[in-house]
Design an enzyme around this catalytic site. Structure first.
Site, mmCIF file in Angstrom:
data_model
loop_
_atom_site.group_PDB
_atom_site.id
_atom_site.type_symbol
_atom_site.label_atom_id
_atom_site.label_comp_id
_atom_site.label_asym_id
_atom_site.label_seq_id
_atom_site.Cartn_x
_atom_site.Cartn_y
_atom_site.Cartn_z
ATOM 1 N N SER A 134 -1.951 11.082 -4.025
ATOM 2 C CA SER A 134 -1.720 12.526 -3.887
ATOM 3 C C SER A 134 -1.887 12.938 -2.430
ATOM 4 C CB SER A 134 -2.716 13.304 -4.741
ATOM 5 O OG SER A 134 -2.406 13.104 -6.105
ATOM 6 N N ARG A 142 -13.121 16.008 -3.864
ATOM 7 C CA ARG A 142 -12.529 15.265 -2.736
ATOM 8 C C ARG A 142 -13.211 15.591 -1.400
ATOM 9 N NH1 ARG A 142 -11.854 13.493 -6.523
ATOM 10 N NH2 ARG A 142 -10.001 13.211 -7.770
ATOM 11 N N GLU A 194 -4.966 16.073 1.271
ATOM 12 C CA GLU A 194 -6.049 15.190 0.804
ATOM 13 C C GLU A 194 -6.057 13.945 1.694
ATOM 14 O OE1 GLU A 194 -6.279 14.501 -3.462
ATOM 15 O OE2 GLU A 194 -6.897 12.436 -3.107
HETATM 16 C C1 LIG Z 1 -1.174 4.774 -5.612
HETATM 17 C C2 LIG Z 1 -2.417 5.523 -5.189
HETATM 18 C C3 LIG Z 1 -3.164 6.202 -6.136
HETATM 19 C C4 LIG Z 1 -4.317 6.908 -5.759
HETATM 20 N N1 LIG Z 1 -5.035 7.560 -6.716
HETATM 21 C C5 LIG Z 1 -6.165 8.226 -6.364
HETATM 22 C C6 LIG Z 1 -6.942 8.910 -7.352
HETATM 23 O O1 LIG Z 1 -6.633 8.898 -8.542
HETATM 24 N N2 LIG Z 1 -8.049 9.556 -6.946
HETATM 25 C C7 LIG Z 1 -8.448 9.589 -5.635
HETATM 26 O O2 LIG Z 1 -9.485 10.187 -5.327
HETATM 27 N N3 LIG Z 1 -7.733 8.946 -4.678
HETATM 28 C C8 LIG Z 1 -6.610 8.273 -5.003
HETATM 29 N N4 LIG Z 1 -5.876 7.625 -4.035
HETATM 30 C C9 LIG Z 1 -6.281 7.723 -2.622
HETATM 31 C C10 LIG Z 1 -7.193 6.579 -2.121
HETATM 32 O O3 LIG Z 1 -7.028 5.400 -2.852
HETATM 33 C C11 LIG Z 1 -8.660 7.010 -2.137
HETATM 34 O O4 LIG Z 1 -8.869 8.165 -1.342
HETATM 35 C C12 LIG Z 1 -9.596 5.904 -1.649
HETATM 36 O O5 LIG Z 1 -10.912 6.292 -1.878
HETATM 37 C C13 LIG Z 1 -9.420 5.615 -0.157
HETATM 38 O O6 LIG Z 1 -10.151 4.451 0.153
HETATM 39 P P1 LIG Z 1 -9.725 3.551 1.387
HETATM 40 O O7 LIG Z 1 -10.669 2.435 1.524
HETATM 41 O O8 LIG Z 1 -8.288 3.200 1.277
HETATM 42 O O9 LIG Z 1 -9.926 4.580 2.582
HETATM 43 P P2 LIG Z 1 -9.120 4.614 3.936
HETATM 44 O O10 LIG Z 1 -7.790 5.246 3.710
HETATM 45 O O11 LIG Z 1 -9.155 3.296 4.599
HETATM 46 O O12 LIG Z 1 -10.041 5.629 4.766
HETATM 47 C C14 LIG Z 1 -10.270 6.941 4.275
HETATM 48 C C15 LIG Z 1 -11.394 7.559 5.106
HETATM 49 O O13 LIG Z 1 -12.604 6.860 4.863
HETATM 50 C C16 LIG Z 1 -13.159 6.367 6.097
HETATM 51 N N5 LIG Z 1 -13.866 5.131 5.774
HETATM 52 C C17 LIG Z 1 -13.446 4.107 4.987
HETATM 53 N N6 LIG Z 1 -14.423 3.196 4.849
HETATM 54 C C18 LIG Z 1 -15.474 3.634 5.602
HETATM 55 C C19 LIG Z 1 -16.780 3.129 5.861
HETATM 56 N N7 LIG Z 1 -17.232 1.993 5.314
HETATM 57 N N8 LIG Z 1 -17.600 3.854 6.660
HETATM 58 C C20 LIG Z 1 -17.176 5.031 7.200
HETATM 59 N N9 LIG Z 1 -15.948 5.555 6.986
HETATM 60 C C21 LIG Z 1 -15.115 4.863 6.184
HETATM 61 C C22 LIG Z 1 -11.974 6.230 7.021
HETATM 62 O O14 LIG Z 1 -12.362 6.270 8.382
HETATM 63 C C23 LIG Z 1 -11.160 7.459 6.618
HETATM 64 O O15 LIG Z 1 -11.724 8.584 7.224
HETATM 65 C C24 LIG Z 1 -4.722 6.914 -4.396
HETATM 66 C C25 LIG Z 1 -3.966 6.212 -3.446
HETATM 67 C C26 LIG Z 1 -2.819 5.517 -3.839
HETATM 68 C C27 LIG Z 1 -2.033 4.749 -2.801
#
Ligand SMILES: Cc1cc2nc3c(=O)[nH]c(=O)nc-3n(C[C@H](O)[C@H](O)[C@H](O)COP(=O)(O)OP(=O)(O)OC[C@H]3O[C@@H](n4cnc5c(N)ncnc54)[C@H](O)[C@@H]3O)c2cc1C
Length: 302
Positions: free
Chosen positions: A224, A174, A294
């Site tokens: 998480s 992570r 996380e």
């Molecule tokens: C039901 C559920 C289940 C999940 N299961 C998992 C799992 O099994 N494993 C896991 O690892 N995670 C899990 N997650 C967490 C999440 O989905 C991941 O961390 C995912 O990768 C986040 O992506 P996002 O686009 O939503 O990021 P965001 O929440 O939009 O952003 C996260 C970070 O990334 C940055 N960011 C996003 N896009 C860019 C870009 N293009 N350039 C620069 N910075 C950027 C943002 O500024 C921020 O710092 C889960 C979440 C939920 C709600």
């Protein structure tokens, strides 16, 4: 501190792709948070460079993919939120998927099923964008995005567009060094192989079934909340402290999975934050273990 942002300049550049006073609830999977004064939807590299110039001039810029790993303050964000959703698209070429960073994981998976490509099934049920997955090095206990990424294209804080090989970046559980190095990730390549659509579909169905049984997917959450500390599972530690069901306002520690805090309907980010702090204090007291979040905290919390 209130930051001054010139609305006319933003409207000139982003036209109908700038919104003012947007609720963070509409941009996050927790469905909490306050009013965001400015949200832009950049759709080309020049607009990203413009955002970088604003940041260099003291206006904070925060990118959001699917908003599925953030807790945004009830006070909003004193700066500009930039959605990555217009950087979306996938194309297969010579064993890799060229993927724009705003593409949602479910679109990538859909593309793989349609084109009989295997290797990315582990992304099923991770509701993020590919950029967010790269920043978080998202994955499961078997596989993370760092296992399948080839090259990442990003703009650094000096305004240089860089194509970086995965080997030149540090990736851990992570954690990805790209978070510090990049201002914005625009795209990446993801390794795939020829597969069988029925097998791919079945694998994904199995993954989703497991998630449905073990995770409270019926409520808004950010997955998480805490990273697993070395040698432990955060969820198990929280469960052992008896905090399942611990509730503040409409935020509650899930009975199904203790590492999830869910929004029962009207939770505020402050309710969730208070639960986070309470869990950290309790686990520290009972086990002398520091739980690190996380999820990312965006904006002001007190
Ligand atoms: C039901 C559920 C289940 C999940 N299961 C998992 C799992 O099994 N494993 C896991 O690892 N995670 C899990 N997650 C967490 C999440 O989905 C991941 O961390 C995912 O990768 C986040 O992506 P996002 O686009 O939503 O990021 P965001 O929440 O939009 O952003 C996260 C970070 O990334 C940055 N960011 C996003 N896009 C860019 C870009 N293009 N350039 C620069 N910075 C950027 C943002 O500024 C921020 O710092 C889960 C979440 C939920 C709600």
């Amino acid at each position: 501190m209130k930051i001054f942002i010139d609305k006319n300049t933003l409207m000139k550049i982003f036209k109908d792709r700038v919104l003012f006073d947007v609720s963070a609830k509409s941009l996050t999977s927790f469905k909490t948070g306050g009013i965001l004064p400015v949200v832009v939807f950049p759709s080309n590299k020049q607009e990203i460079e413009f955002l970088l110039s604003l940041e260099k001039n003291g206006i904070p810029v925060k990118f959001l993919g699917a908003g599925s790993n953030v807790l945004v303050s009830d006070y909003g964000f004193d700066g500009i939120i930039a959605s990555t959703k217009n950087f979306s698209g996938v194309e297969y070429q010579d064993g890799v998927l060229n993927t724009l960073a705003g593409t949602r994981t479910n679109s990538v998976i859909g593309y793989c099923i349609k084109n009989q490509l295997t290797g990315l099934e582990f992304l099923a049920g991770i509701p993020g964008s590919i950029g967010g997955c790269l920043i978080m090095n998202a994955g499961t206990k078997n596989k993370s995005i760092s296992d399948v990424v080839g090259v990442v294209e990003y703009i650094n804080h000096d305004g240089e567009w860089i194509n970086e090989k995965k080997e030149n970046l540090l990736w851990k559980y992570r954690y990805s060094q790209i978070k510090e190095k990049s201002f914005f990730i625009s795209s990446c390549t993801l390794k795939v192989e020829d597969g069988d659509a029925d097998i791919i579909k079945q694998t994904i169905a199995n993954i989703m079934q497991k998630r449905k049984t073990s995770q409270p997917l019926e409520y808004p959450s950010a997955g998480s909340v805490f990273k697993n500390p070395s040698g432990h599972y955060a969820g198990r530690l929280i469960e052992q402290t008896g905090l399942k069901g611990f509730r503040i306002g409409d935020a509650v520690v899930s009975e199904k999975h203790a590492n999830f805090i869910v929004n029962l309907g009207k939770a505020t980010s402050s309710d969730i934050w208070k639960i986070i702090c309470h869990i950290q204090e309790t686990v520290k007291k009972q086990y002398n273990i520091n739980l690190e979040t996380e999820i990312e905290i965006v904006g002001r919390f007190s």
